[in-house]
Scaffold this active site. Structure first.
Site, PDB file in Angstrom:
ATOM      1  N   GLU A 101       0.980  -1.093   0.082  1.00 12.85           N
ATOM      2  CA  GLU A 101      -0.111   0.024   0.157  1.00 12.85           C
ATOM      3  C   GLU A 101       1.012   1.378  -0.093  1.00 12.85           C
ATOM      4  O   GLU A 101       0.466   2.177  -0.321  1.00 12.85           O
ATOM      5  CB  GLU A 101      -0.830  -0.001   1.089  1.00 12.85           C
ATOM      6  CG  GLU A 101      -2.194  -0.680   0.941  1.00 12.85           C
ATOM      7  CD  GLU A 101      -1.991  -1.937   0.943  1.00 12.85           C
ATOM      8  OE1 GLU A 101      -1.134  -2.710   1.680  1.00 12.85           O
ATOM      9  OE2 GLU A 101      -2.835  -2.644   0.201  1.00 12.85           O
ATOM     10  N   ASP A 122      -6.732  -4.903  -4.646  1.00 14.28           N
ATOM     11  CA  ASP A 122      -5.867  -5.393  -3.569  1.00 14.28           C
ATOM     12  C   ASP A 122      -6.147  -6.920  -3.527  1.00 14.28           C
ATOM     13  O   ASP A 122      -6.351  -7.592  -2.386  1.00 14.28           O
ATOM     14  CB  ASP A 122      -6.406  -4.722  -2.204  1.00 14.28           C
ATOM     15  CG  ASP A 122      -5.500  -4.948  -1.190  1.00 14.28           C
ATOM     16  OD1 ASP A 122      -4.321  -5.508  -1.508  1.00 14.28           O
ATOM     17  OD2 ASP A 122      -5.786  -4.716  -0.057  1.00 14.28           O
ATOM     18  N   LYS A 147      -7.472 -13.692  -1.957  1.00 19.27           N
ATOM     19  CA  LYS A 147      -8.847 -12.598  -1.474  1.00 19.27           C
ATOM     20  C   LYS A 147      -9.887 -12.420  -3.034  1.00 19.27           C
ATOM     21  O   LYS A 147     -10.686 -12.473  -2.442  1.00 19.27           O
ATOM     22  CB  LYS A 147      -7.844 -11.335  -1.620  1.00 19.27           C
ATOM     23  CG  LYS A 147      -7.348 -11.011  -0.276  1.00 19.27           C
ATOM     24  CD  LYS A 147      -6.788  -9.602  -0.456  1.00 19.27           C
ATOM     25  CE  LYS A 147      -6.380  -8.860   1.075  1.00 19.27           C
ATOM     26  NZ  LYS A 147      -6.065  -7.490   0.637  1.00 19.27           N
ATOM     27  N   ASN A 186      -8.906 -13.683   4.009  1.00 23.28           N
ATOM     28  CA  ASN A 186      -7.397 -13.016   4.359  1.00 23.28           C
ATOM     29  C   ASN A 186      -6.243 -13.928   4.876  1.00 23.28           C
ATOM     30  O   ASN A 186      -6.154 -15.135   4.499  1.00 23.28           O
ATOM     31  CB  ASN A 186      -7.530 -11.660   5.218  1.00 23.28           C
ATOM     32  CG  ASN A 186      -6.890 -10.581   4.890  1.00 23.28           C
ATOM     33  OD1 ASN A 186      -5.793 -10.711   5.250  1.00 23.28           O
ATOM     34  ND2 ASN A 186      -7.330  -9.558   4.339  1.00 23.28           N
ATOM     35  N   CYS A 237      -6.121   3.508   9.429  1.00 20.86           N
ATOM     36  CA  CYS A 237      -6.302   2.855  10.680  1.00 20.86           C
ATOM     37  C   CYS A 237      -7.330   3.231  11.392  1.00 20.86           C
ATOM     38  O   CYS A 237      -8.102   2.818  12.083  1.00 20.86           O
ATOM     39  CB  CYS A 237      -4.940   3.106  11.481  1.00 20.86           C
ATOM     40  SG  CYS A 237      -3.471   2.204  10.796  1.00 20.86           S
ATOM     41  N   MET A 276       1.569   4.284  17.163  1.00 20.05           N
ATOM     42  CA  MET A 276       1.166   5.606  16.439  1.00 20.05           C
ATOM     43  C   MET A 276       2.583   6.101  15.991  1.00 20.05           C
ATOM     44  O   MET A 276       3.240   6.567  16.508  1.00 20.05           O
ATOM     45  CB  MET A 276       0.587   6.555  17.253  1.00 20.05           C
ATOM     46  CG  MET A 276       0.487   7.760  16.825  1.00 20.05           C
ATOM     47  SD  MET A 276      -0.591   7.915  14.986  1.00 20.05           S
ATOM     48  CE  MET A 276      -0.001   9.313  14.321  1.00 20.05           C
TER      49      MET A 276
END
Ligand code: CA
Length: 741
Positions: free
Chosen positions: A210, A332, A359, A419, A665, A704
């Site tokens: 990504e 994806d 997928k 997945n 996220c 984070m």
């Protein structure tokens, strides 16, 4: 605002065989003896002599996630209960299935931590915490997770988030060697997958499709850590030449003016498998960035080797054959999902097959000697292709597939119909058990043109799930799109569900299915509720759930036989082993993985938190002791601590920056208490720390990441302006039916 981008292109099938005769003689000749123990391959080839052992991630070289033990069986599983537990520290979610070899359990956790336990008692023998360069924390699509370890002789291998592969002494966790596996530390590379062993080499891939990763795997000598070969899964700019000949062939399937500077993805972030008899290494490759193929490779092409299964000779890293599941991937649709090797009787012959449920929604059976496609049928709702043409081996795309010029509802969605959660193959029942996600997604293109962002997200598509609520059909993005009645006309039911399917790989037909949505039918928690699977010779099938239940089903019929309240949310596959004549079932708990999980009431993580735990079970066991209930921060909606500020231009910039950098996220929640905070609910102290969090990485240790290389101070302020405004909007909306917990 549920905006998130996803995938890429590519395809083709091709079967280059291979001077690999279908030999039954082990090719493995013990060239590289390791430590005092037998080599992994020798031991794997005689694993029928040690049913008590769980030797690899999927137990055996076939990666079947099946245990031949049957002390625990369908007749007595209702007596299965708690035996022991070992508490882990991370709240980021555990995806690994542990190994048990010679009475010792080995496992891993977020960022590449590892541990060894006495498998009788759960007593810690050692633990290992790598020093992590926290600048990599923000370069993950789906959490700082880790999918496992591999053992070879006297050493254990684990990949750390920041790209270092570690060889540890299995006796005490001492680092024997460490190697940097990344080609470019400024790009969006991370490691979340497990290493695999092939013929004296340890093989590791990476994540980051990504972002701006160019996918590859590297092989290192298990003893010395010396690099032996590296195989790139996609070409670099052809004007700069090719690292190996396979890339020249692949380059012919790309526009010469493809967006080479983005790296183009194809990362090997999860499954591999190694057949020691054929001496072939199987590798699943991922999607591309940017996702839209018309942007990535404007002239079209299959874009090899994205979304492919590759068979490599581990002795030299040469490609023996490849099969591309999704040519010209646009959605994806990774082919990184677990691959299971089996011998199946098909049309009167015993075939050595490789099975995968990637997928894209088709279940593939390939001849693993030659790469020939034996069969492919949809195991879930599929609308991007009508079928796989057996003459060409290619999927036949439908008009529904292309969203470049108009929004489309497409099945499966970017999470895939399956997945990383392991599927399981039971040779006793002949069935493959798949944790299926039934969900389409509405895809569209962003308004702004693509701009390459070094080390940042570069997927450049938008999608929204057809679920009610402000992160679904009531989101600002969804409101710019045609209504679902229009997009969904003539399409499958859009109700999001999780389904456990038992699949006959010979007939390519459903044997039975059970809904695993829990209380969440219709939203994304439904498809994340059902975790990875493990079957046993006791006619049992085990699955951990987000609700905190470990469920045992009769593998032959799907009848639910027993459910244990573990009190902790689970998503990893369970495993089984025996020590001193006692069979155990064990699992590592902890949900998350960054994408789509929401700690809502009904989910064990909401009540008991999400710190991981290894829990083992045996016949005659007790109730599982619970963790203390968590005090929930943000338990309710409070008036925002900061007044609105800034300009409309800042708000608009902040909204765009949020979509590009944060939504992956932080926008997976429908406004409730999640493990990944809803930024509209930031506390006063978080607001005060906002700029430092983003520009100095003050919370990188908590997952984070530091965005200093992507965002300027002015951009951080624009984000803050936007989030403060969003917080006020949420506050002002209360009483208008906003659900709150
Ligand atoms: Ca992906």
């Amino acid at each position: 605002m549920k905006a998130i981008s996803v995938t890429g292109i590519a395809w083709f099938i091709f079967v280059i065989c291979v001077a690999c005769a279908d030999s039954t003689t082990p090719v493995y000749d013990n060239k590289v003896p390791v430590g005092e123990a037998a080599t992994l391959a020798q031991r794997l080839l005689q694993l029928e002599n040690e049913p008590q052992t769980w030797m690899t991630g999927g137990r055996d070289y076939q990666q079947s996630y099946y245990s031949p033990l049957q002390q625990i069986n369908a007749a007595n599983v209702d007596q299965l209960g708690y035996a022991w537990h070992y508490d882990l520290e991370s709240e980021h979610g555990y995806e690994a299935t542990p190994l048990v070899v010679d009475g010792v359990m080995y496992g891993s956790g977020p960022m590449g931590t590892a541990f060894a336990l006495d498998a009788r008692s759960g007593k810690e023998l050692w633990s290992f915490t790598p020093e992590i360069d926290l600048s990599f924390v923000r370069k993950v699509c789906c959490g700082v997770v880790n999918r496992g370890v591999v053992l070879d002789g006297d050493r254990l291998f684990v990949g750390a988030l920041d790209g270092y592969l570690y060889a540890l002494d299995k006796a005490d966790g001492t680092v024997l060697w460490r190697v940097d596996t990344f080609t470019d530390r400024e790009r969006g590379y991370t490691i979340t997958g497990a290493p695999y062993i092939a013929n004296g080499l340890v093989i590791i891939g990476n994540s980051g499709a990504e972002f701006d990763a160019r996918g590859y795997i590297t092989a290192y000598d298990v003893r010395s850590g010396e690099q032996r070969w590296r195989f790139f899964t996609v070409p670099g700019d052809p004007r700069k030449g090719f690292e190996h000949p396979e890339l020249e062939a692949a380059a012919a399937t790309w526009d010469p003016e493809s967006l080479w500077q983005v790296g183009l993805g194809g990362t090997v972030w999860d499954a591999m498998a190694y057949d020691p008899l054929l001496n072939l290494l199987y590798v699943g490759t991922g999607n591309a960035a940017p996702y839209p193929r018309k942007l990535r490779s404007p002239a079209g092409g299959d874009n090899l080797y994205l979304s492919s299964i590759l068979a490599l000779d581990p002795d030299n890293g040469k490609l023996r054959w490849h099969y591309q599941t999704t040519p010209g991937d646009n959605w994806d649709f990774t082919a990184t999902q677990k691959m299971i090797l089996a011998d199946l009787d098909i049309a009167g012959a015993t075939r050595k097959v490789l099975m995968q449920a990637p997928k894209n929604g088709f279940f593939y059976v390939l001849d693993r000697v030659t790469g020939e496609l034996i069969s492919a049928q949809p195991y879930a709702n599929v609308t991007w292709a009508s079928h796989v043409d057996m003459a060409t081996g290619r999927p036949v795309e439908t008009e529904q597939a292309e969203y470049f010029n108009a929004p489309k509802l497409i099945f499966p969605g970017p999470q895939g119909a399956h997945n990383w959660q392991p599927m399981s193959y039971s040779p006793s029942t002949g069935l493959v058990y798949i944790p299926v996600k039934e969900a389409g997604a509405i895809w569209t293109m962003p308004e702004e043109p693509f701009e390459y962002q070094k080390g940042g997200l570069n997927s450049h598509s938008l999608y929204v799930f057809p679920t009610p609520g402000e992160w679904g059909l009531d989101s600002p993005l969804a409101k710019t799109l045609p209504p679902l009645e229009e997009l969904g006309a003539g399409q499958p039911d859009t109700t999001i569900r999780g389904v456990l399917r038992a699949w006959n790989p010979v007939t390519q037909k459903l044997a039975w299915e059970r809904d695993t949505s829990g209380p969440w039918t219709g939203n994304m928690n439904a498809f994340w509720n059902g975790g990875g699977l493990m079957s046993t010779a006791g006619d049992l099938l085990f699955q951990g759930r987000g609700t905190g239940e470990l469920v045992a089903l009769e593998a032959s019929t799907g009848k639910e036989l027993h459910s244990i309240d573990v009190g902790l949310s689970m998503m990893a596959a369970p495993m089984s082993y025996a020590v001193d004549g006692v069979q155990y079932v064990a699992i590592i708990t902890g949900i998350g993985g960054g994408n789509g999980n929401d700690y809502v009431p009904g989910m064990a993580a909401y009540t008991y938190g999400n710190k991981g735990r290894v829990v083992a079970f045996r016949l005659g066991g007790a109730e599982v002791p619970k963790r203390a209930q968590v005090e929930r921060e943000n338990a309710g909606l409070v008036e925002p601590a900061f007044a609105r500020r800034g300009t409309a231009a800042q708000q608009e910039l902040g909204a765009r920056l949020f979509v590009r950098n944060c939504a992956k996220c932080h926008a997976n929640i429908d406004g409730r208490g999640s493990g990944i905070p809803d930024l509209r609910l930031m506390s006063e102290s978080t607001h005060r720390e906002f700029a430092q969090i983003l520009l100095e990485g003050t919370r990188a240790g908590r997952g984070m990441g530091n965005f200093a290389d992507l965002l300027s101070s002015a951009e951080v302020e624009a984000l803050h302006v936007y989030l403060i405004d969003e917080a006020w909007k949420l506050w002002e909306k209360q009483g208008e039916g906003t659900q709150w917990h």
